[in-house]
Design an enzyme around this catalytic site. Structure first.
Site, PDB file in Angstrom:
ATOM      1  N   ARG A   1      35.456  42.637  79.822  1.00 31.10           N
ATOM      2  CA  ARG A   1      35.165  43.505  80.975  1.00 31.10           C
ATOM      3  C   ARG A   1      36.119  44.689  81.104  1.00 31.10           C
ATOM      4  NH1 ARG A   1      33.946  38.380  83.591  1.00 31.10           N
ATOM      5  NH2 ARG A   1      31.675  38.210  83.806  1.00 31.10           N
TER       6      ARG A   1
ATOM      7  N   LYS B   1      33.146  59.696  78.168  1.00 30.03           N
ATOM      8  CA  LYS B   1      31.834  59.237  77.718  1.00 30.03           C
ATOM      9  C   LYS B   1      32.025  58.354  76.489  1.00 30.03           C
ATOM     10  CE  LYS B   1      28.389  62.657  79.123  1.00 30.03           C
ATOM     11  NZ  LYS B   1      27.392  63.637  78.617  1.00 30.03           N
TER      12      LYS B   1
ATOM     13  N   GLU C   1      31.188  73.366  69.397  1.00 33.68           N
ATOM     14  CA  GLU C   1      31.533  72.997  70.772  1.00 33.68           C
ATOM     15  C   GLU C   1      32.496  74.016  71.382  1.00 33.68           C
ATOM     16  OE1 GLU C   1      30.155  70.807  72.554  1.00 33.68           O
ATOM     17  OE2 GLU C   1      29.244  69.332  71.215  1.00 33.68           O
TER      18      GLU C   1
ATOM     19  N   LYS D   1      36.936  71.830  79.471  1.00 32.11           N
ATOM     20  CA  LYS D   1      36.225  70.563  79.647  1.00 32.11           C
ATOM     21  C   LYS D   1      36.881  69.685  80.703  1.00 32.11           C
ATOM     22  CE  LYS D   1      33.789  66.795  77.593  1.00 32.11           C
ATOM     23  NZ  LYS D   1      33.277  66.098  76.409  1.00 32.11           N
TER      24      LYS D   1
ATOM     25  N   GLU E   1      28.549  63.062  85.384  1.00 28.56           N
ATOM     26  CA  GLU E   1      27.423  63.939  85.085  1.00 28.56           C
ATOM     27  C   GLU E   1      26.324  63.867  86.140  1.00 28.56           C
ATOM     28  OE1 GLU E   1      24.562  64.447  81.323  1.00 28.56           O
ATOM     29  OE2 GLU E   1      26.672  64.369  80.765  1.00 28.56           O
TER      30      GLU E   1
ATOM     31  N   ARG F   1      28.738  68.692  85.441  1.00 33.31           N
ATOM     32  CA  ARG F   1      29.012  68.320  84.048  1.00 33.31           C
ATOM     33  C   ARG F   1      27.806  68.530  83.139  1.00 33.31           C
ATOM     34  NH1 ARG F   1      32.382  62.944  81.976  1.00 33.31           N
ATOM     35  NH2 ARG F   1      32.262  63.437  79.751  1.00 33.31           N
TER      36      ARG F   1
ATOM     37  N   ASN G   1      25.953  70.304  78.421  1.00 29.11           N
ATOM     38  CA  ASN G   1      24.846  69.958  77.526  1.00 29.11           C
ATOM     39  C   ASN G   1      24.140  71.177  76.965  1.00 29.11           C
ATOM     40  OD1 ASN G   1      25.093  67.118  77.791  1.00 29.11           O
ATOM     41  ND2 ASN G   1      24.071  67.209  79.780  1.00 29.11           N
TER      42      ASN G   1
ATOM     43  N   HIS H   1      22.453  71.035  73.588  1.00 33.62           N
ATOM     44  CA  HIS H   1      22.273  69.635  73.205  1.00 33.62           C
ATOM     45  C   HIS H   1      20.833  69.150  73.374  1.00 33.62           C
ATOM     46  CE1 HIS H   1      26.586  69.865  73.329  1.00 33.62           C
ATOM     47  NE2 HIS H   1      26.724  68.610  72.984  1.00 33.62           N
TER      48      HIS H   1
ATOM     49  N   HIS I   1      20.135  67.451  70.096  1.00 33.79           N
ATOM     50  CA  HIS I   1      20.114  65.992  69.972  1.00 33.79           C
ATOM     51  C   HIS I   1      18.808  65.517  69.342  1.00 33.79           C
ATOM     52  CE1 HIS I   1      23.428  64.442  72.929  1.00 33.79           C
ATOM     53  NE2 HIS I   1      23.902  64.901  71.786  1.00 33.79           N
TER      54      HIS I   1
ATOM     55  N   HIS J   1      26.818  66.687  64.152  1.00 35.62           N
ATOM     56  CA  HIS J   1      26.530  66.938  65.564  1.00 35.62           C
ATOM     57  C   HIS J   1      26.669  68.425  65.901  1.00 35.62           C
ATOM     58  CE1 HIS J   1      26.430  66.418  69.900  1.00 35.62           C
ATOM     59  NE2 HIS J   1      27.590  67.035  69.982  1.00 35.62           N
TER      60      HIS J   1
END
Length: 363
Positions: free
Chosen positions: A121, A143, A185, A227, A237, A241, A245, A248, A252, A264
């Protein structure tokens, strides 16, 4: 040691910049993270260059240092690999006090972070990014996750590290293709939030590929500032945030359908041209701006077109993206360079025309 603070609701932590691994030892002591079992998670490429040296560094302060190495590549970023890591942890009796080091690029950071977030956990972890892309983007913001059934980052969570430790000298062994991927990026950060930064990046491509130490440090620090500022305002997000993207949405889908044969950053580059084209068609940027953006991406040896995929297939894949809601595909558009606009009411025809725009005629 230079640092940038990331202040999220769940955790306040810092990004540290150094030219070696040794500086991490004092940090581990100051964060009261000694006297425990630790495990380095890394891929086969990074392990070749830095696995043993980083392990030796940690062994000067830890008695029990373990290392789990997985085959390099996005193909390893799945629950099968995660299961093997869990088993490795159990076999070596790692407990809730144990500490994970994510040594590598974005795949390593995302997956090691997910393991840390879910093992017993949640146990602490530290990001030690070694690629430009991970240093400027994926190691910052919490993330974590893995791909599932060809859906990128479909299984995951938000889980912040104790801190991020960037050894800038690791870029000396980074392949040019990976350096270019990271620059996608970087360019994105300038396009969405800092026009002056975009202009600076536009002017230093030659120095960047020569691995100019001062230029790279300036780029990495500024991208981390951008960032971390966004993440500090919107950790999970729910609003702001989402602007990260940019590029993306289409990117993606291409990345997934090509089964990760493109990096990527390469897919994000193509996606940014698609989003910029929509911005142009909505009179948010000029044709000259669109051409300028493509020229900058090309100067960093990034692709701006894809091939061997059908427009309809990409559109269908975009509908499966986790950011799509009620069959409405969210897009981040430039309005103009240095500013963005979030939209989700674009018609299908316009989106498909953007996909067609970035489709190569040569198959």
């Amino acid at each position: 040691m230079n640092e940038i603070k990331v202040n999220t609701l769940s955790n306040l932590y810092s990004i540290y910049f150094s030219q070696n691994f040794e500086g991490i030892l004092k940090l581990l002591s100051s964060y009261n993270l000694l006297d425990r079992k630790v495990c380095i998670i890394t891929d086969s490429n990074v392990d070749f260059y830095y696995g043993q040296s980083f392990m030796n560094t940690l062994k000067t302060v830890y008695k029990d240092v373990f290392k789990f190495t997985f085959p390099a590549g996005e193909e390893s970023k799945n629950l099968n690999t995660v299961q093997k890591i869990y088993k490795f942890f159990i076999e070596n009796k790692l407990d809730r006090k144990s500490l994970v080091f994510a040594l590598g690029g974005g795949v390593t950071g995302d997956m090691a972070g997910f393991v840390a977030a879910t093992y017993m956990r949640g146990i602490p972890f530290i990001q030690v990014p070694t690629t430009l892309l991970s240093q400027v983007d994926s190691s910052v913001g919490g993330k974590v996750g893995v791909d599932f059934l060809q859906h990128k980052n479909m299984i995951g969570s938000f889980y912040q590290p104790k801190f991020v430790y960037i050894n800038l000298s690791t870029l000396n062994t980074l392949p040019t293709k990976q350096l270019s991927s990271g620059m996608a990026e970087v360019i994105k950060h300038g396009l969405i939030l800092d026009k002056e930064y975009f202009s600076f990046v536009e002017s230093v491509s030659d120095e960047t590929f020569k691995l100019d130490k001062d230029i790279l440090e300036k780029i990495i620090k500024r991208s981390c500032e951008i960032k971390s500022n966004v993440v500090s305002q919107d950790e999970k997000e729910s609003g702001l945030r989402e602007i990260l993207n940019f590029g993306h949405t289409i990117g993606h889908a291409i990345e997934t359908l090509l089964d990760f044969k493109l990096l990527h950053g390469e897919c994000v580059s193509i996606g940014m041209i698609g989003a910029a084209y929509i911005s142009y068609k909505n009179n948010l940027i000029s044709k000259k701006d669109l051409e300028r953006i493509e020229k900058v991406l090309t100067s960093y040896k990034l692709p701006t077109r894809f091939k061997n995929l059908e427009v309809d297939k990409i559109y269908e894949q975009m509908l499966l993206d986790k950011k799509t809601k009620n069959n409405k595909i969210k897009f981040i558009l430039l309005s103009p360079i240095g500013n963005v606009l979030r939209v989700e009411d674009l018609n299908e025809q316009l989106i498909k025309s953007a996909i067609s725009y970035v489709k190569s005629d040569v198959q």
